[in-house]
Design an enzyme around this catalytic site. Sequence first.
Site, PDB file in Angstrom:
ATOM      1  N   GLU A   6       0.841  -1.204   0.000  1.00 12.49           N
ATOM      2  CA  GLU A   6       0.000   0.000   0.000  1.00 12.49           C
ATOM      3  C   GLU A   6       0.872   1.249   0.000  1.00 12.49           C
ATOM      4  O   GLU A   6       1.414   1.645   1.040  1.00 12.49           O
ATOM      5  CB  GLU A   6      -0.950   0.042   1.202  1.00 12.49           C
ATOM      6  N   LYS A  26      -8.102 -15.748  15.517  1.00 13.01           N
ATOM      7  CA  LYS A  26      -8.262 -15.404  14.099  1.00 13.01           C
ATOM      8  C   LYS A  26      -9.702 -15.073  13.693  1.00 13.01           C
ATOM      9  O   LYS A  26     -10.062 -15.244  12.533  1.00 13.01           O
ATOM     10  CB  LYS A  26      -7.699 -16.524  13.208  1.00 13.01           C
ATOM     11  N   ASP A  52       2.033 -14.621  12.391  1.00  7.24           N
ATOM     12  CA  ASP A  52       0.943 -15.298  11.694  1.00  7.24           C
ATOM     13  C   ASP A  52      -0.035 -14.227  11.174  1.00  7.24           C
ATOM     14  O   ASP A  52      -0.729 -13.566  11.956  1.00  7.24           O
ATOM     15  CB  ASP A  52       0.235 -16.249  12.670  1.00  7.24           C
ATOM     16  N   HIS A 100      -2.692   9.829  -1.363  1.00  8.68           N
ATOM     17  CA  HIS A 100      -2.743   8.538  -2.062  1.00  8.68           C
ATOM     18  C   HIS A 100      -2.686   8.720  -3.576  1.00  8.68           C
ATOM     19  O   HIS A 100      -2.237   7.830  -4.286  1.00  8.68           O
ATOM     20  CB  HIS A 100      -3.972   7.738  -1.613  1.00  8.68           C
TER      21      HIS A 100
HETATM   22  C1  LIG Z   1       1.756  11.121   2.747  1.00 10.24           C
HETATM   23  C2  LIG Z   1       1.962  12.068   3.909  1.00 10.24           C
HETATM   24  C3  LIG Z   1       2.961  11.439   4.906  1.00 10.24           C
HETATM   25  C4  LIG Z   1       2.561  13.367   3.395  1.00 10.24           C
HETATM   26  O1  LIG Z   1       2.673  14.269   4.472  1.00 10.24           O
HETATM   27  P1  LIG Z   1       3.084  15.798   4.293  1.00 10.24           P
HETATM   28  O2  LIG Z   1       3.120  16.373   5.665  1.00 10.24           O
HETATM   29  O3  LIG Z   1       2.244  16.460   3.278  1.00 10.24           O
HETATM   30  O4  LIG Z   1       4.522  15.610   3.644  1.00 10.24           O
HETATM   31  P2  LIG Z   1       5.905  16.328   3.828  1.00 10.24           P
HETATM   32  O5  LIG Z   1       6.557  16.252   2.475  1.00 10.24           O
HETATM   33  O6  LIG Z   1       5.798  17.660   4.498  1.00 10.24           O
HETATM   34  O7  LIG Z   1       6.692  15.329   4.811  1.00 10.24           O
HETATM   35  C5  LIG Z   1       6.366  15.207   6.186  1.00 10.24           C
HETATM   36  C6  LIG Z   1       6.977  13.905   6.692  1.00 10.24           C
HETATM   37  O8  LIG Z   1       6.269  12.794   6.153  1.00 10.24           O
HETATM   38  C7  LIG Z   1       7.205  11.728   5.869  1.00 10.24           C
HETATM   39  N1  LIG Z   1       7.204  11.486   4.416  1.00 10.24           N
HETATM   40  C8  LIG Z   1       6.650  12.240   3.446  1.00 10.24           C
HETATM   41  N2  LIG Z   1       6.810  11.661   2.245  1.00 10.24           N
HETATM   42  C9  LIG Z   1       7.478  10.512   2.442  1.00 10.24           C
HETATM   43  C10 LIG Z   1       7.941   9.485   1.584  1.00 10.24           C
HETATM   44  N3  LIG Z   1       7.730   9.506   0.270  1.00 10.24           N
HETATM   45  N4  LIG Z   1       8.591   8.451   2.130  1.00 10.24           N
HETATM   46  C11 LIG Z   1       8.812   8.389   3.457  1.00 10.24           C
HETATM   47  N5  LIG Z   1       8.407   9.355   4.318  1.00 10.24           N
HETATM   48  C12 LIG Z   1       7.742  10.408   3.821  1.00 10.24           C
HETATM   49  C13 LIG Z   1       8.536  12.193   6.384  1.00 10.24           C
HETATM   50  O9  LIG Z   1       8.692  11.802   7.726  1.00 10.24           O
HETATM   51  C14 LIG Z   1       8.405  13.704   6.268  1.00 10.24           C
HETATM   52  O10 LIG Z   1       9.252  14.384   7.159  1.00 10.24           O
HETATM   53  P3  LIG Z   1      10.763  14.821   6.672  1.00 10.24           P
HETATM   54  O11 LIG Z   1      11.555  13.544   6.710  1.00 10.24           O
HETATM   55  O12 LIG Z   1      10.652  15.381   5.281  1.00 10.24           O
HETATM   56  O13 LIG Z   1      11.172  15.821   7.713  1.00 10.24           O
HETATM   57  C15 LIG Z   1       0.638  12.392   4.664  1.00 10.24           C
HETATM   58  O14 LIG Z   1      -0.240  13.086   3.799  1.00 10.24           O
HETATM   59  C16 LIG Z   1      -0.073  11.204   5.196  1.00 10.24           C
HETATM   60  O15 LIG Z   1       0.384  10.533   6.105  1.00 10.24           O
HETATM   61  N6  LIG Z   1      -1.275  10.929   4.686  1.00 10.24           N
HETATM   62  C17 LIG Z   1      -2.071   9.833   5.200  1.00 10.24           C
HETATM   63  C18 LIG Z   1      -1.821   8.603   4.408  1.00 10.24           C
HETATM   64  C19 LIG Z   1      -2.156   7.377   5.223  1.00 10.24           C
HETATM   65  O16 LIG Z   1      -2.125   7.375   6.429  1.00 10.24           O
HETATM   66  N7  LIG Z   1      -2.417   6.313   4.540  1.00 10.24           N
HETATM   67  C20 LIG Z   1      -2.601   5.091   5.244  1.00 10.24           C
HETATM   68  C21 LIG Z   1      -3.396   4.176   4.561  1.00 10.24           C
HETATM   69  S1  LIG Z   1      -5.097   4.651   4.459  1.00 10.24           S
HETATM   70  C22 LIG Z   1      -5.912   3.177   4.752  1.00 10.24           C
HETATM   71  O17 LIG Z   1      -5.464   2.143   4.316  1.00 10.24           O
HETATM   72  C23 LIG Z   1      -6.919   3.147   5.785  1.00 10.24           C
HETATM   73  C24 LIG Z   1      -8.204   3.961   5.712  1.00 10.24           C
HETATM   74  C25 LIG Z   1      -7.933   5.439   5.422  1.00 10.24           C
HETATM   75  O18 LIG Z   1      -9.124   3.463   4.773  1.00 10.24           O
HETATM   76  C26 LIG Z   1      -8.747   3.737   7.120  1.00 10.24           C
HETATM   77  C27 LIG Z   1      -9.861   4.665   7.491  1.00 10.24           C
HETATM   78  O19 LIG Z   1     -11.031   4.386   7.166  1.00 10.24           O
HETATM   79  O20 LIG Z   1      -9.551   5.651   8.156  1.00 10.24           O
HETATM   80  N1  LIG Z   2      -1.749 -25.211  16.737  1.00 14.08           N
HETATM   81  C1  LIG Z   2      -2.646 -24.293  16.450  1.00 14.08           C
HETATM   82  O1  LIG Z   2      -3.840 -24.442  16.722  1.00 14.08           O
HETATM   83  C2  LIG Z   2      -2.214 -23.027  15.804  1.00 14.08           C
HETATM   84  C3  LIG Z   2      -0.934 -22.865  15.360  1.00 14.08           C
HETATM   85  N2  LIG Z   2      -0.536 -21.685  14.793  1.00 14.08           N
HETATM   86  C4  LIG Z   2       0.856 -21.618  14.374  1.00 14.08           C
HETATM   87  O2  LIG Z   2       1.621 -21.801  15.554  1.00 14.08           O
HETATM   88  C5  LIG Z   2       2.933 -21.304  15.328  1.00 14.08           C
HETATM   89  C6  LIG Z   2       3.360 -20.538  16.530  1.00 14.08           C
HETATM   90  O3  LIG Z   2       3.247 -21.372  17.663  1.00 14.08           O
HETATM   91  P1  LIG Z   2       4.330 -21.241  18.812  1.00 14.08           P
HETATM   92  O4  LIG Z   2       3.876 -22.125  19.897  1.00 14.08           O
HETATM   93  O5  LIG Z   2       4.543 -19.807  19.108  1.00 14.08           O
HETATM   94  O6  LIG Z   2       5.675 -21.676  18.099  1.00 14.08           O
HETATM   95  P2  LIG Z   2       6.342 -23.097  17.867  1.00 14.08           P
HETATM   96  O7  LIG Z   2       5.370 -24.186  17.706  1.00 14.08           O
HETATM   97  O8  LIG Z   2       7.349 -22.874  16.789  1.00 14.08           O
HETATM   98  O9  LIG Z   2       7.085 -23.384  19.256  1.00 14.08           O
HETATM   99  C7  LIG Z   2       7.983 -22.509  19.806  1.00 14.08           C
HETATM  100  C8  LIG Z   2       8.749 -23.237  20.888  1.00 14.08           C
HETATM  101  O10 LIG Z   2       9.982 -22.549  21.088  1.00 14.08           O
HETATM  102  C9  LIG Z   2      10.483 -22.939  22.335  1.00 14.08           C
HETATM  103  N3  LIG Z   2      11.187 -21.785  22.912  1.00 14.08           N
HETATM  104  C10 LIG Z   2      12.526 -21.614  22.871  1.00 14.08           C
HETATM  105  N4  LIG Z   2      12.871 -20.464  23.445  1.00 14.08           N
HETATM  106  C11 LIG Z   2      11.729 -19.878  23.872  1.00 14.08           C
HETATM  107  C12 LIG Z   2      11.440 -18.657  24.523  1.00 14.08           C
HETATM  108  N5  LIG Z   2      12.400 -17.788  24.860  1.00 14.08           N
HETATM  109  N6  LIG Z   2      10.153 -18.344  24.796  1.00 14.08           N
HETATM  110  C13 LIG Z   2       9.164 -19.197  24.454  1.00 14.08           C
HETATM  111  N7  LIG Z   2       9.367 -20.379  23.832  1.00 14.08           N
HETATM  112  C14 LIG Z   2      10.653 -20.718  23.527  1.00 14.08           C
HETATM  113  C15 LIG Z   2       9.297 -23.384  23.173  1.00 14.08           C
HETATM  114  O11 LIG Z   2       9.519 -24.742  23.515  1.00 14.08           O
HETATM  115  P3  LIG Z   2       8.951 -25.348  24.894  1.00 14.08           P
HETATM  116  O12 LIG Z   2       7.453 -25.318  24.761  1.00 14.08           O
HETATM  117  O13 LIG Z   2       9.497 -26.724  24.915  1.00 14.08           O
HETATM  118  O14 LIG Z   2       9.414 -24.502  26.003  1.00 14.08           O
HETATM  119  C16 LIG Z   2       8.114 -23.208  22.236  1.00 14.08           C
HETATM  120  O15 LIG Z   2       7.130 -24.173  22.423  1.00 14.08           O
HETATM  121  C17 LIG Z   2       2.862 -20.442  14.090  1.00 14.08           C
HETATM  122  O16 LIG Z   2       3.452 -21.139  13.011  1.00 14.08           O
HETATM  123  C18 LIG Z   2       1.372 -20.300  13.858  1.00 14.08           C
HETATM  124  O17 LIG Z   2       1.081 -20.065  12.512  1.00 14.08           O
HETATM  125  C19 LIG Z   2      -1.384 -20.622  14.705  1.00 14.08           C
HETATM  126  C20 LIG Z   2      -2.674 -20.731  15.150  1.00 14.08           C
HETATM  127  C21 LIG Z   2      -3.215 -21.949  15.656  1.00 14.08           C
END
Ligand SMILES: CC(C)(COP(=O)([O-])OP(=O)([O-])OC[C@H]1O[C@@H](n2cnc3c(N)ncnc32)[C@H](O)[C@@H]1OP(=O)([O-])[O-])[C@@H](O)C(=O)NCCC(=O)NCCSC(=O)C[C@@](C)(O)CC(=O)[O-]
Ligand SMILES: NC(=O)C1=CN([C@@H]2O[C@H](COP(=O)(O)OP(=O)(O)OC[C@H]3O[C@@H](n4cnc5c(N)ncnc54)[C@H](OP(=O)(O)O)[C@@H]3O)[C@@H](O)[C@H]2O)C=CC1
Length: 409
Positions: A105, A234, A309, A404
């Site tokens: 995005e 989920k 996940d 956008h």
């Molecule tokens: C696009 C901006 C950031 C412009 O923002 P701006 O203030 O017009 O831009 P600017 O040129 O003055 O730059 C300000 C800062 O923005 C950053 N920036 C600026 N341009 C870039 C770039 N190319 N790459 C990386 N960083 C950038 C950067 O940090 C920059 O600071 P600087 O470094 O220049 O001091 C702003 O208008 C904005 O954030 N708009 C909102 C866009 C957004 O949040 N989109 C998210 C997805 S929307 C969606 O998926 C969900 C939605 C909307 O449907 C959910 C809902 O229902 O609400």
């Molecule tokens: N089974 C299910 O129903 C579901 C499975 N998943 C999947 O499960 C996976 C994640 O499960 P998850 O249990 O996290 O991972 P893993 O099954 O990969 O197991 C991780 C293992 O790492 C060991 N471990 C080593 N160091 C650490 C530490 N510092 N902290 C904690 N554990 C450590 C633990 O062993 P020990 O237990 O012996 O201590 C732990 O069980 C993902 O792939 C996900 O997509 C997602 C949703 C549902």
Amino acid sequence: MTTAADLADRVLSGDLALHELEAHTDADTATKARRILLAQNADADVDVDLSTIGDFSFDAATAESAIENMVGAVQIPVGIAGPLTIDGGALPDGKTHYLPLATTEGALVASVNRGCSAIQAGGGANARVLQSMMTRAPVFCVRDVHEASAVVSWVRDNEDRLAAAAMETTNHGELTELTPYVVGDSVFLRFGYDTKDAMGMNMATIATQAACEVLESETAADLIALSGNLCTDKKPAAINAIEGRGRTVASDVVLTREQVKDRLKTTPEAIEEVNTRKNLIGSAKAGSLGFNAQAANVVAAAFLATGQDAAQVVEGANAITTIDVRDGDLYASVTIASLDVGTVGGGTKLPTQSEALDILGVRGGGDPPGTNADALAELIATGALAGELSLLGALASSNLASAHEQLGR
Ligand SMILES: CC(C)(COP(=O)([O-])OP(=O)([O-])OC[C@H]1O[C@@H](n2cnc3c(N)ncnc32)[C@H](O)[C@@H]1OP(=O)([O-])[O-])[C@@H](O)C(=O)NCCC(=O)NCCSC(=O)C[C@@](C)(O)CC(=O)[O-]
Ligand SMILES: NC(=O)C1=CN([C@@H]2O[C@H](COP(=O)(O)OP(=O)(O)OC[C@H]3O[C@@H](n4cnc5c(N)ncnc54)[C@H](OP(=O)(O)O)[C@@H]3O)[C@@H](O)[C@H]2O)C=CC1
């Protein structure tokens, strides 16, 4: 020597199943055989060229616990947002962070980047993990409500026995909560575990299976499903928003009026009004669980980058954004009720995802265990706060569509 083409022919002729290829060759050749098969299976007028999907940068064998019937990998561009400093409970003091985000995005990373620059101008964010509890809730069948009540009483009296059985299956996990729920002749037990640095769904599921075996042997309860949907994994669910699941984590910041003007091109009052009418009133009217603008955008992009996940983004969207004008300044917070993250296990082991965790300094187990996953949760929550600030600012200054148009097409 058996070639990939020979193996593809054997699958097409029915001699081998798709998933049996790794038993006859190495993992990389097996993926190639499946790509050849797909090309041969395509309609004559369609060119299925999988050379890009097949051109991946890691050994296919390293992905064996993450995928079946592998043919290759899709690539999602990764950008970074930052710098960002966070006063967190699990993050090192004073460190500068860059958050890796994988997305398609356009404008998303720019938005989070702008939010990070605002947070930096404000002196950095605060973040804390408030609860860590992965849940699994099996459902049992009983005869009637009398029996349901008896099973619940037995569970109350024997929590230590159930915990002991569960804990035998894991070195790291700890059973921290066990809550029964009754619906007629169904009994649900919601097991809650501290899974340390693992997201913990496999760990919790295996541990809960062991506890269920004890319950079934000692009571009349009959296990119907190890997951009874009261977990809730989920799916959108109020129980996660209220009780929490995985990490419950919050982040906040205060920005001066000048910082809001300079970074977000608007005023604290305008952002507050957008938040109230959109995130609070609009979400309430919509019957939404998430009272935020785009928390899922940051959660999804961080999840993809760091090997979480992806289906659990559903739960990561359970976030509430608050904005208050305080003495002319802007207070902003994001609290995510159910963020399911880990730094060991699952997709975190894949080479590219491990590198993304290295950017954050949280690959693998933390010292003490649990601190790396806590740190990751604090980083993602603060990224979500940055995304909220920037999007609310863009809406307040009528800049969403133009941003956008400029960056996302
Ligand atoms: C696009 C901006 C950031 C412009 O923002 P701006 O203030 O017009 O831009 P600017 O040129 O003055 O730059 C300000 C800062 O923005 C950053 N920036 C600026 N341009 C870039 C770039 N190319 N790459 C990386 N960083 C950038 C950067 O940090 C920059 O600071 P600087 O470094 O220049 O001091 C702003 O208008 C904005 O954030 N708009 C909102 C866009 C957004 O949040 N989109 C998210 C997805 S929307 C969606 O998926 C969900 C939605 C909307 O449907 C959910 C809902 O229902 O609400
Ligand atoms: N089974 C299910 O129903 C579901 C499975 N998943 C999947 O499960 C996976 C994640 O499960 P998850 O249990 O996290 O991972 P893993 O099954 O990969 O197991 C991780 C293992 O790492 C060991 N471990 C080593 N160091 C650490 C530490 N510092 N902290 C904690 N554990 C450590 C633990 O062993 P020990 O237990 O012996 O201590 C732990 O069980 C993902 O792939 C996900 O997509 C997602 C949703 C549902």
